[in-house]
Design an enzyme around this catalytic site. Structure first.
Site, PDB file in Angstrom:
ATOM      1  N   ASP A 120       0.824  -1.283   0.176  1.00  0.00           N
ATOM      2  CA  ASP A 120      -0.052  -0.046   0.132  1.00  0.00           C
ATOM      3  C   ASP A 120       0.968   1.298  -0.004  1.00  0.00           C
ATOM      4  O   ASP A 120       1.728   1.696   1.071  1.00  0.00           O
ATOM      5  CB  ASP A 120      -0.747  -0.060   1.340  1.00  0.00           C
ATOM      6  CG  ASP A 120      -1.729   1.325   1.489  1.00  0.00           C
ATOM      7  OD1 ASP A 120      -1.584   2.230   0.852  1.00  0.00           O
ATOM      8  OD2 ASP A 120      -2.579   1.095   2.235  1.00  0.00           O
ATOM      9  N   ILE A 121       0.932   2.062  -0.985  1.00  0.00           N
ATOM     10  CA  ILE A 121       1.576   3.318  -1.102  1.00  0.00           C
ATOM     11  C   ILE A 121       1.704   4.222   0.160  1.00  0.00           C
ATOM     12  O   ILE A 121       2.623   4.501   0.338  1.00  0.00           O
ATOM     13  CB  ILE A 121       1.387   3.813  -2.509  1.00  0.00           C
ATOM     14  CG1 ILE A 121       2.790   4.845  -2.708  1.00  0.00           C
ATOM     15  CG2 ILE A 121       0.048   4.502  -2.374  1.00  0.00           C
ATOM     16  CD1 ILE A 121       2.565   5.419  -4.583  1.00  0.00           C
ATOM     17  N   GLY A 163      -9.835   4.468  -5.449  1.00  0.00           N
ATOM     18  CA  GLY A 163      -8.371   3.990  -5.612  1.00  0.00           C
ATOM     19  C   GLY A 163      -7.551   4.463  -4.722  1.00  0.00           C
ATOM     20  O   GLY A 163      -7.444   4.839  -3.624  1.00  0.00           O
ATOM     21  N   VAL A 164      -6.073   4.782  -5.466  1.00  0.00           N
ATOM     22  CA  VAL A 164      -4.990   4.923  -4.703  1.00  0.00           C
ATOM     23  C   VAL A 164      -5.255   6.587  -4.169  1.00  0.00           C
ATOM     24  O   VAL A 164      -4.702   7.024  -2.935  1.00  0.00           O
ATOM     25  CB  VAL A 164      -3.754   4.887  -5.517  1.00  0.00           C
ATOM     26  CG1 VAL A 164      -3.706   5.996  -6.474  1.00  0.00           C
ATOM     27  CG2 VAL A 164      -2.501   5.093  -4.708  1.00  0.00           C
ATOM     28  N   ASP A 165      -6.085   7.333  -4.885  1.00  0.00           N
ATOM     29  CA  ASP A 165      -6.246   8.816  -4.505  1.00  0.00           C
ATOM     30  C   ASP A 165      -7.120   8.813  -3.086  1.00  0.00           C
ATOM     31  O   ASP A 165      -6.692   9.647  -2.439  1.00  0.00           O
ATOM     32  CB  ASP A 165      -7.198   9.377  -5.778  1.00  0.00           C
ATOM     33  CG  ASP A 165      -7.266  10.915  -5.731  1.00  0.00           C
ATOM     34  OD1 ASP A 165      -6.628  11.588  -4.857  1.00  0.00           O
ATOM     35  OD2 ASP A 165      -8.291  11.599  -6.656  1.00  0.00           O
ATOM     36  N   TYR A 190      -9.070   3.976 -14.143  1.00  0.00           N
ATOM     37  CA  TYR A 190      -8.620   4.498 -15.801  1.00  0.00           C
ATOM     38  C   TYR A 190      -8.614   3.404 -16.779  1.00  0.00           C
ATOM     39  O   TYR A 190      -8.659   3.906 -18.016  1.00  0.00           O
ATOM     40  CB  TYR A 190      -7.799   5.689 -15.627  1.00  0.00           C
ATOM     41  CG  TYR A 190      -8.376   6.949 -15.336  1.00  0.00           C
ATOM     42  CD1 TYR A 190      -9.649   7.187 -14.802  1.00  0.00           C
ATOM     43  CD2 TYR A 190      -7.316   8.150 -15.116  1.00  0.00           C
ATOM     44  CE1 TYR A 190      -9.892   8.343 -14.530  1.00  0.00           C
ATOM     45  CE2 TYR A 190      -7.631   9.346 -14.635  1.00  0.00           C
ATOM     46  CZ  TYR A 190      -9.269   9.455 -14.258  1.00  0.00           C
ATOM     47  OH  TYR A 190      -9.531  10.839 -13.845  1.00  0.00           O
TER      48      TYR A 190
HETATM   49  N1  AR6 Z   1      -1.240   1.706  -2.932  1.00  0.00           N
HETATM   50  C1  AR6 Z   1      -0.754   1.334  -4.143  1.00  0.00           C
HETATM   51  N2  AR6 Z   1      -1.486   1.015  -5.137  1.00  0.00           N
HETATM   52  C2  AR6 Z   1      -2.997   1.372  -5.294  1.00  0.00           C
HETATM   53  C3  AR6 Z   1      -3.524   1.515  -3.996  1.00  0.00           C
HETATM   54  C4  AR6 Z   1      -2.906   1.660  -2.574  1.00  0.00           C
HETATM   55  N3  AR6 Z   1      -3.265   1.981  -1.617  1.00  0.00           N
HETATM   56  N4  AR6 Z   1      -4.816   1.669  -4.365  1.00  0.00           N
HETATM   57  C5  AR6 Z   1      -5.049   1.342  -5.476  1.00  0.00           C
HETATM   58  N5  AR6 Z   1      -3.883   1.038  -5.952  1.00  0.00           N
HETATM   59  P1  AR6 Z   1      -6.446   3.800  -9.590  1.00  0.00           P
HETATM   60  P2  AR6 Z   1      -6.582   5.325 -12.169  1.00  0.00           P
HETATM   61  C6  AR6 Z   1      -3.511   0.672  -7.430  1.00  0.00           C
HETATM   62  O1  AR6 Z   1      -7.845   3.515  -9.693  1.00  0.00           O
HETATM   63  O2  AR6 Z   1      -6.448   4.089 -12.744  1.00  0.00           O
HETATM   64  C7  AR6 Z   1      -9.529   7.826  -8.437  1.00  0.00           C
HETATM   65  O3  AR6 Z   1     -10.875   7.983  -8.538  1.00  0.00           O
HETATM   66  C8  AR6 Z   1      -4.445   0.075  -8.440  1.00  0.00           C
HETATM   67  O4  AR6 Z   1      -4.718  -1.263  -7.868  1.00  0.00           O
HETATM   68  O5  AR6 Z   1      -6.063   4.453  -8.057  1.00  0.00           O
HETATM   69  O6  AR6 Z   1      -5.301   6.357 -12.493  1.00  0.00           O
HETATM   70  C9  AR6 Z   1      -9.049   9.201  -9.120  1.00  0.00           C
HETATM   71  O7  AR6 Z   1      -9.595  10.445  -8.276  1.00  0.00           O
HETATM   72  C10 AR6 Z   1      -3.873   0.577  -9.880  1.00  0.00           C
HETATM   73  O8  AR6 Z   1      -3.049  -0.678 -10.196  1.00  0.00           O
HETATM   74  O9  AR6 Z   1      -5.865   4.995 -10.590  1.00  0.00           O
HETATM   75  C11 AR6 Z   1      -9.194   9.281 -10.612  1.00  0.00           C
HETATM   76  O10 AR6 Z   1     -10.906   9.525 -10.749  1.00  0.00           O
HETATM   77  C12 AR6 Z   1      -3.247   1.668  -9.686  1.00  0.00           C
HETATM   78  O11 AR6 Z   1      -3.340   1.914  -8.346  1.00  0.00           O
HETATM   79  C13 AR6 Z   1      -9.186   7.811 -11.044  1.00  0.00           C
HETATM   80  O12 AR6 Z   1      -9.335   6.932  -9.808  1.00  0.00           O
HETATM   81  C14 AR6 Z   1      -4.091   3.007  -9.906  1.00  0.00           C
HETATM   82  O13 AR6 Z   1      -5.441   2.773  -9.769  1.00  0.00           O
HETATM   83  C15 AR6 Z   1      -7.868   7.758 -11.601  1.00  0.00           C
HETATM   84  O14 AR6 Z   1      -7.551   6.130 -11.931  1.00  0.00           O
END
Ligand code: AR6
Length: 172
Positions: free
Chosen positions: A9-10, A31-33, A126
């Protein structure tokens, strides 16, 4: 400096800067945001909201990056970047994704960070296929660090073993 892939987890990482995979509003999301905003606390959202809008509702256009403090995170900085939504590959997605990595690295170097972590930008909500995104991430970070002689430790934070394996393969 080492570039490594860690399955983690980042938000738990002890690095100077975390990169956030945000959306153009910079007002949080899933997600990560969502995870970064939860861990950083409400001060991060307040700081994001105060960033200038380049057009209504847009604080960071796709392919660009913005920097804030880390608030309650261990990281001192959060670098918010907006990856492209995957639309089949013919809409400049690869160039926009590459730009996210370069712009994030540029902001990190301006702050003289010694270590930073990237999530797999665009690979979740995304919809960017990881097997296409990961080689771009690795190539851009390697090229950028080589060209700038920057002593930065870069971690690719991977959610899941499959993602970690893809990064390790790309890193060789
Ligand atoms: N630590 C590391 N990686 C993670 C974590 C974490 N805690 N949580 C998710 N991931 P995403 P995007 C991974 O969906 O595709 C948001 O709503 C996840 O499994 O977070 O760029 C924003 O506000 C995936 O491999 O980002 C935008 O609206 C990666 O992080 C939208 O999502 C990115 O997944 C951005 O979508």
């Amino acid at each position: 400096m080492p570039i490594e892939a860690l399955q983690t987890d980042i938000t738990t990482l002890d690095v100077d800067a975390l990169v956030n995979a945000a959306n153009e509003s910079l007002l949080g999301g899933g997600g990560v945001d969502g995870a970064i905003h939860r861990a950083a606390g409400p001060g991060l959202l307040d700081e994001c909201r105060a960033l200038p809008q380049v057009r209504p509702g847009v604080r960071c256009p796709t392919g660009e990056a913005r920097i804030t403090g880390g608030h309650r995170l261990r990281a001192r900085h959060v670098i918010h970047t907006v990856g492209p939504v995957w639309r089949g590959g013919g809409h400049d997605e690869a160039a926009l994704l590459a730009s996210c990595y370069r712009e994030s690295l540029r902001l990190a170097m301006e702050q003289r960070v010694a270590s930073m972590a990237f999530p797999a930008i665009s690979c979740g909500i995304y919809g960017y296929p990881p097997e296409r995104a990961v080689p771009i991430a690795v190539r851009e970070v390697r090229t950028w660090l080589g060209a700038h002689d920057a002593p930065v430790r870069v971690v690719f934070a991977c959610f899941g073993a499959e993602m970690a394996a893809l990064y390790r393969e790309a890193l060789g």
